[in-house]
Design an enzyme around this catalytic site. Structure first.
Site, PDB file in Angstrom:
ATOM      1  N   ARG A  80      55.309  39.220 -68.999  1.00  0.00           N
ATOM      2  CA  ARG A  80      54.608  38.718 -67.817  1.00  0.00           C
ATOM      3  C   ARG A  80      54.818  37.215 -67.602  1.00  0.00           C
ATOM      4  O   ARG A  80      55.183  36.768 -66.513  1.00  0.00           O
ATOM      5  CB  ARG A  80      53.096  38.986 -67.956  1.00  0.00           C
ATOM      6  CG  ARG A  80      52.701  40.399 -67.648  1.00  0.00           C
ATOM      7  CD  ARG A  80      51.522  40.812 -68.513  1.00  0.00           C
ATOM      8  NE  ARG A  80      52.015  41.111 -69.842  1.00  0.00           N
ATOM      9  CZ  ARG A  80      52.371  42.325 -70.240  1.00  0.00           C
ATOM     10  NH1 ARG A  80      52.182  43.339 -69.456  1.00  0.00           N
ATOM     11  NH2 ARG A  80      52.890  42.529 -71.424  1.00  0.00           N
ATOM     12  N   THR A  81      54.575  36.423 -68.644  1.00  0.00           N
ATOM     13  CA  THR A  81      54.563  34.967 -68.470  1.00  0.00           C
ATOM     14  C   THR A  81      55.959  34.450 -68.132  1.00  0.00           C
ATOM     15  O   THR A  81      56.137  33.665 -67.201  1.00  0.00           O
ATOM     16  CB  THR A  81      54.027  34.296 -69.754  1.00  0.00           C
ATOM     17  OG1 THR A  81      52.834  34.964 -70.156  1.00  0.00           O
ATOM     18  CG2 THR A  81      53.749  32.835 -69.529  1.00  0.00           C
TER      19      THR A  81
ATOM     20  N   LYS B 100      70.473  28.789 -85.695  1.00  0.00           N
ATOM     21  CA  LYS B 100      71.456  28.167 -86.602  1.00  0.00           C
ATOM     22  C   LYS B 100      70.828  27.023 -87.380  1.00  0.00           C
ATOM     23  O   LYS B 100      71.539  26.251 -88.032  1.00  0.00           O
ATOM     24  CB  LYS B 100      72.647  27.635 -85.798  1.00  0.00           C
ATOM     25  CG  LYS B 100      73.362  28.674 -84.968  1.00  0.00           C
ATOM     26  CD  LYS B 100      74.458  27.983 -84.147  1.00  0.00           C
ATOM     27  CE  LYS B 100      74.927  28.855 -82.995  1.00  0.00           C
ATOM     28  NZ  LYS B 100      75.675  28.084 -81.993  1.00  0.00           N
TER      29      LYS B 100
ATOM     30  N   ARG C 157      56.844  28.561 -74.814  1.00  0.00           N
ATOM     31  CA  ARG C 157      56.025  29.466 -75.637  1.00  0.00           C
ATOM     32  C   ARG C 157      56.559  29.396 -77.058  1.00  0.00           C
ATOM     33  O   ARG C 157      57.777  29.447 -77.276  1.00  0.00           O
ATOM     34  CB  ARG C 157      56.094  30.915 -75.126  1.00  0.00           C
ATOM     35  CG  ARG C 157      55.431  31.879 -76.094  1.00  0.00           C
ATOM     36  CD  ARG C 157      55.268  33.266 -75.552  1.00  0.00           C
ATOM     37  NE  ARG C 157      54.221  33.309 -74.548  1.00  0.00           N
ATOM     38  CZ  ARG C 157      53.719  34.457 -74.061  1.00  0.00           C
ATOM     39  NH1 ARG C 157      54.172  35.617 -74.483  1.00  0.00           N
ATOM     40  NH2 ARG C 157      52.771  34.425 -73.148  1.00  0.00           N
TER      41      ARG C 157
ATOM     42  N   HIS D  24      46.528  29.337 -73.891  1.00  0.00           N
ATOM     43  CA  HIS D  24      47.424  29.918 -72.871  1.00  0.00           C
ATOM     44  C   HIS D  24      46.771  29.594 -71.520  1.00  0.00           C
ATOM     45  O   HIS D  24      46.218  30.465 -70.845  1.00  0.00           O
ATOM     46  CB  HIS D  24      47.511  31.426 -73.108  1.00  0.00           C
ATOM     47  CG  HIS D  24      48.605  32.138 -72.385  1.00  0.00           C
ATOM     48  ND1 HIS D  24      49.394  31.541 -71.417  1.00  0.00           N
ATOM     49  CD2 HIS D  24      49.041  33.428 -72.467  1.00  0.00           C
ATOM     50  CE1 HIS D  24      50.261  32.431 -70.968  1.00  0.00           C
ATOM     51  NE2 HIS D  24      50.062  33.579 -71.587  1.00  0.00           N
TER      52      HIS D  24
HETATM   53  N1   CP Z   1      49.672  37.826 -70.906  1.00  0.00           N
HETATM   54  C1   CP Z   1      50.825  37.480 -71.491  1.00  0.00           C
HETATM   55  O1   CP Z   1      50.968  36.358 -71.985  1.00  0.00           O
HETATM   56  O2   CP Z   1      51.778  38.458 -71.487  1.00  0.00           O
HETATM   57  P1   CP Z   1      53.270  38.287 -72.015  1.00  0.00           P
HETATM   58  O3   CP Z   1      53.195  38.144 -73.507  1.00  0.00           O
HETATM   59  O4   CP Z   1      53.993  39.547 -71.580  1.00  0.00           O
HETATM   60  O5   CP Z   1      53.827  37.051 -71.380  1.00  0.00           O
END
Ligand code: CP
Length: 320
Positions: free
Chosen positions: A67-68, A95, A117, A145
């Site tokens: 999603r993100t 590496k 992330r 988040h």
């Molecule tokens: N909600 C969320 O962070 O989903 P993803 O891990 O798919 O990005």
């Protein structure tokens, strides 16, 4: 269409977004209001505006994401940014390159914004301190988040008009959840009453310091709730010592139709995804009439467009 730049509003000052605590209620509402103006772009036949033409976005994901990552990519492209995606598994970190060297390398390519992330809590903050570009935290370990919390707030606001006074039950694996932490901080600033529910082994010691009322059973959190947010059991972060069995967890903490009946009749059900169907949420609830889980996904694009636009200086007359 681009958002109208309201000359009454001060220029947006924030250039990175690491924590929900970077926002006060006014700036959070400004992101949500801006997202409202972008929301319809994704429903048009031509889903693109020239708002950030010539700006560059780097999406750097060292952890899995559906999603993100996808919504940041779409958000950037719908704003006409140049978008480059890099995943940890295909980067030179495999590496032995350090995170700092990776970021310095990417920075030399002159991005305007870096979305990151990473599995390490604090990674986004570490990068933001060492990078000229604006940095957006797309999830750092068990820490935060913030854009997930913003899209959750946006979704709730669309269904309930206002967050003030709402009872929001956030249930499940609070200990490992960056989503729970960011939501408690953000929704509290917007006037919601946040309740956490989860097994004691999956509840951080200082959970109440996030402003939430803490329960070790799910029922009191659900009673009279306006919003129910179920969290994924993070199997990848559990070492087998937190729960006896998933079946036992599902029996005591899973959201099914009977438990959902404890909440208000018009309560909405959120889940940040990915879901463990049949563990923290039953398929009947996940796909039922009170579920707004796919609305959250749609909101993610508009909210991330708003965040990109504001952080890249889109409200400045010099941009666009
Ligand atoms: N909600 C969320 O962070 O989903 P993803 O891990 O798919 O990005």
């Amino acid at each position: 269409m681009e958002p109208m730049v309201d000359s009454q509003l001060p220029n947006w000052a924030l250039r990175s977004l690491i924590s929900a605590n970077d926002l006060d209620a006014t700036s959070a509402r400004r992101i949500l209001d801006t997202a409202e103006t972008f929301f319809e772009v994704s429903r048009r036949p031509i889903r693109k505006v020239p708002a950030l033409r010539g700006k560059t976005l780097l999406n750097v994901f060292f952890e899995a994401s559906t999603r993100t990552r996808t919504s940041f990519e779409l958000a950037g492209k719908r704003l006409s940014m140049d978008v480059v995606n890099l995943s940890g598994s295909s980067s030179s970190t495999t590496k032995g390159e350090t995170l700092l060297d990776t970021i310095k390398t990417l920075e030399a390519m002159q991005p305007d914004l870096v979305v990151i992330r990473h599995a390490a809590s604090g990674a986004a903050h570490y990068v933001a301190k060492r990078c000229r570009a604006g940095v957006i935290n797309a999830g750092d370990g068990t820490h935060e988040h913030p854009t997930q919390a913003l899209l959750d707030a946006f979704t709730i606001r669309r269904h309930k008009r206002d967050l003030a006074g709402l009872k929001v039950a956030i249930c499940g694996d609070i200990l490992h959840s960056r989503v729970a932490r960011s939501n408690a901080l953000l929704l509290g600033k917007l006037g919601a009453r946040v309740h956490f529910a989860g097994p004691r082994t999956l509840m951080p010691l200082a959970a109440d310091q996030l402003g939430a009322v803490v329960h070790d059973r799910i029922e009191p959190a659900l009673e009279g709730a306006d919003v129910v947010m179920m969290l994924r059991i993070q199997r990848e972060r559990l070492s087998g010592v937190f729960l006896p069995t998933l079946r036992e967890y599902s029996r005591t903490f899973g959201l099914n139709e009977k438990r959902l009946a404890l909440a208000k009749r018009d309560a909405i059900v959120l889940h940040p995804g990915p879901m463990n169907r049949g563990v923290e949420i039953s398929p009947e609830v996940a796909d039922g009439p009170q579920s707004v889980i796919l609305d959250q996904v749609e909101a993610g694009v508009a909210v991330r467009m708003a965040v990109l636009w504001l952080l890249a200086g889109g409200d400045s007359p010099a941009v666009g």
